[in-house]
Design an enzyme around this catalytic site. Structure first.
Site, mmCIF file in Angstrom:
data_model
loop_
_atom_site.group_PDB
_atom_site.id
_atom_site.type_symbol
_atom_site.label_atom_id
_atom_site.label_comp_id
_atom_site.label_asym_id
_atom_site.label_seq_id
_atom_site.Cartn_x
_atom_site.Cartn_y
_atom_site.Cartn_z
ATOM 1 N NE ARG A 85 19.549 42.326 42.139
ATOM 2 C CZ ARG A 85 19.218 43.458 41.506
ATOM 3 N NH1 ARG A 85 19.314 43.550 40.182
ATOM 4 N NH2 ARG A 85 18.823 44.498 42.181
ATOM 5 C CB SER A 94 17.907 40.968 48.776
ATOM 6 O OG SER A 94 17.897 42.355 48.960
ATOM 7 C CD GLU A 107 19.905 39.257 45.347
ATOM 8 O OE1 GLU A 107 18.824 39.857 45.336
ATOM 9 O OE2 GLU A 107 20.991 39.796 45.621
HETATM 10 C C1 LIG Z 1 24.951 43.725 52.866
HETATM 11 C C2 LIG Z 1 24.777 43.269 51.441
HETATM 12 C C3 LIG Z 1 24.136 44.084 50.521
HETATM 13 C C4 LIG Z 1 23.998 43.673 49.180
HETATM 14 N N1 LIG Z 1 23.354 44.499 48.310
HETATM 15 C C5 LIG Z 1 23.204 44.128 47.023
HETATM 16 C C6 LIG Z 1 22.524 44.985 46.091
HETATM 17 O O1 LIG Z 1 22.085 46.080 46.421
HETATM 18 N N2 LIG Z 1 22.387 44.564 44.824
HETATM 19 C C7 LIG Z 1 22.895 43.365 44.403
HETATM 20 O O2 LIG Z 1 22.745 43.045 43.210
HETATM 21 N N3 LIG Z 1 23.530 42.537 45.253
HETATM 22 C C8 LIG Z 1 23.706 42.877 46.540
HETATM 23 N N4 LIG Z 1 24.330 42.039 47.427
HETATM 24 C C9 LIG Z 1 24.809 40.734 46.956
HETATM 25 C C10 LIG Z 1 26.316 40.678 46.597
HETATM 26 O O3 LIG Z 1 27.025 41.723 47.213
HETATM 27 C C11 LIG Z 1 26.556 40.750 45.108
HETATM 28 O O4 LIG Z 1 25.924 39.686 44.458
HETATM 29 C C12 LIG Z 1 28.059 40.687 44.769
HETATM 30 O O5 LIG Z 1 28.251 40.923 43.391
HETATM 31 C C13 LIG Z 1 28.705 39.361 45.136
HETATM 32 O O6 LIG Z 1 30.102 39.513 44.983
HETATM 33 P P1 LIG Z 1 31.136 38.585 45.716
HETATM 34 O O7 LIG Z 1 32.480 38.903 45.174
HETATM 35 O O8 LIG Z 1 30.987 38.692 47.173
HETATM 36 O O9 LIG Z 1 30.678 37.149 45.197
HETATM 37 P P2 LIG Z 1 30.688 35.760 46.012
HETATM 38 O O10 LIG Z 1 29.656 35.828 47.070
HETATM 39 O O11 LIG Z 1 32.057 35.404 46.420
HETATM 40 O O12 LIG Z 1 30.210 34.761 44.871
HETATM 41 C C14 LIG Z 1 28.893 34.802 44.377
HETATM 42 C C15 LIG Z 1 28.796 33.825 43.200
HETATM 43 O O13 LIG Z 1 29.617 34.266 42.137
HETATM 44 C C16 LIG Z 1 30.656 33.295 41.848
HETATM 45 N N5 LIG Z 1 31.866 34.062 41.552
HETATM 46 C C17 LIG Z 1 32.435 35.042 42.303
HETATM 47 N N6 LIG Z 1 33.471 35.582 41.643
HETATM 48 C C18 LIG Z 1 33.560 34.928 40.462
HETATM 49 C C19 LIG Z 1 34.435 35.017 39.326
HETATM 50 N N7 LIG Z 1 35.436 35.906 39.260
HETATM 51 N N8 LIG Z 1 34.223 34.177 38.280
HETATM 52 C C20 LIG Z 1 33.227 33.273 38.313
HETATM 53 N N9 LIG Z 1 32.367 33.135 39.340
HETATM 54 C C21 LIG Z 1 32.550 33.960 40.409
HETATM 55 C C22 LIG Z 1 30.752 32.429 43.089
HETATM 56 O O14 LIG Z 1 31.234 31.147 42.775
HETATM 57 C C23 LIG Z 1 29.292 32.411 43.543
HETATM 58 O O15 LIG Z 1 28.575 31.490 42.763
HETATM 59 C C24 LIG Z 1 24.494 42.417 48.774
HETATM 60 C C25 LIG Z 1 25.143 41.590 49.710
HETATM 61 C C26 LIG Z 1 25.282 42.012 51.033
HETATM 62 C C27 LIG Z 1 25.979 41.127 52.017
#
Ligand SMILES: Cc1cc2nc3c(=O)[nH]c(=O)nc-3n(C[C@H](O)[C@H](O)[C@H](O)COP(=O)(O)OP(=O)(O)OC[C@H]3O[C@@H](n4cnc5c(N)ncnc54)[C@H](O)[C@@H]3O)c2cc1C
Length: 343
Positions: free
Chosen positions: A165, A243, A334
């Protein structure tokens, strides 16, 4: 570029909490994304890069700066000399959309990462992982804008600092804007060897077996759904940031009796945050009317409707303290906290 002032961030996060952004823009091309962040940096304006908002907890007071939402799209497919696929995906593409495409195109290596919300650009940041697979296993390059050196950079996999992570992009928070990710996929109809016992059990095979990718994806989505880990507007157990705590790494001597233990190359063991949370007294459904531990999974803190960030953080604090007092282990968060903190 679209600009909106005062956009409420609760509408852009899966936890559905968070106040307004002073300004909110959307970038639909990679150059526009890099230019927007560069121009804001020139003015000294705080920037929040927003993907799908699935790993974010934003303060009730919101974000006093400009949110740059990554709304870029595009997938370029190439090949290598062995006939394998090299696929460059723009950061704003949906992660689940890419997994579906990969399974349909017989690109091996993402099938166990089905059902994770968010964008492709965010996936390398915390090296998303689930059911024994991590995105680091298939990434060839990450294309980014370096806000410190003010230039485009391309990181080879070995330079991304991937770990559990985490990555160089997470360690240098806010330094890099990820514009695209290039994956190197082997082609095949069978998925990568199944590494996770629960998934193997669901598929009816031994750990290490290889089964059709579509079956792996379906089994993973089914398992995730049963835990509230697939977004569903009608299921409040999925109004979360996934998580809330990471699985901790401890010295073998510090492992609580009976706790799950996964040996690591450095001699430490990884244990289960969900196990610790539950044994510290926070079982499914614990909490208030608005904010509760999911009824399906002890690691997800959920908004039952009308929750505030203050309420979510109060529950997280209570759980973290409870685990520390009971087991002497400090859980790490996380999700990324924006304009708020747990301390
Ligand atoms: C129901 C649920 C289940 C999940 N299951 C998992 C799992 O099984 N495994 C896991 O690892 N994670 C899981 N996650 C967490 C999450 O989905 C991941 O971390 C995902 O990659 C986040 O993507 P996002 O586009 O929504 O990022 P955001 O939430 O929009 O951003 C997260 C971080 O990344 C930064 N960011 C986003 N895009 C960029 C970019 N292009 N360049 C630079 N910085 C950026 C943001 O500024 C922030 O700091 C889960 C979340 C939920 C709600």
């Amino acid at each position: 570029m679209l600009t909106r002032a005062g956009e409420r961030l609760a509408s852009w996060t899966t936890l559905r909490v968070g106040g307004p952004a002073a300004d909110f823009v959307e970038a639909t091309t990679r150059p526009a994304l890099y230019d927007a962040v560069g121009a804001l940096d020139d003015c000294g304006t705080p920037v929040l890069v927003l993907g799908g908002g699935s790993n974010l907890v934003v303060a009730d007071d919101g974000f006093d700066g400009t949110v740059v939402r990554v709304a870029t799209a595009g997938i370029a497919v190439g090949g290598d000399a062995r006939g394998d696929a090299e696929v460059t995906v723009e950061a704003g593409e949906s992660w689940e959309g890419l997994v579906e495409l990969a399974v349909n195109e017989s690109w091996v290596g993402l099938e166990a990462l089905a059902g994770i919300p968010g964008t492709v650009g965010a996936a390398p940041i915390q090296n998303v992982g689930a059911y024994g697979q991590e995105v680091a296993e298939t990434i060839a390059h990450v294309h980014a804008y370096d806000r410190l050196e003010r230039r485009h950079r391309m990181f080879a996999n070995a330079d991304c600092g991937f770990g559990y992570r985490t990555s160089a992009f997470k360690q240098g928070p806010n330094r890099y804007v990820i514009g695209a990710v290039t994956f190197a996929f082997r082609r095949g109809s069978l998925g990568a060897p199944v590494k996770y016992a629960e998934l193997a059990g669901r598929l009816g095979v031994e750990v290490g077996a290889r089964v059709p990718m579509a079956d792996v994806r379906a089994a993973v989505v089914e398992l995730r759904r049963s835990k509230g880990m697939v977004l569903d507007a009608d299921d409040r157990d999925t109004w979360s940031a996934g998580s809330f705590f990471m699985n901790p790494f401890v010295a073998p001597a510090d492992l609580p009796a009976g706790a799950p233990a996964f040996g690591q190359p450095d001699g430490r063991v990884k244990t289960s945050a969900a196990w610790l949370v539950e044994r510290a007294g926070f079982s499914c459904g614990y909490g208030s009317e608005q904010v509760r531990v999911s009824s399906k999974h002890t690691l997800a803190l959920t908004n039952r409707g009308g929750a505030s960030t203050t309420g979510v953080l109060a529950l997280a604090r209570e759980i973290r303290t409870g685990v520390r007092v009971r087991f002497g282990i400090e859980l790490q968060l996380e999700p990324v906290l924006v304009s708020c903190s747990l301390d």
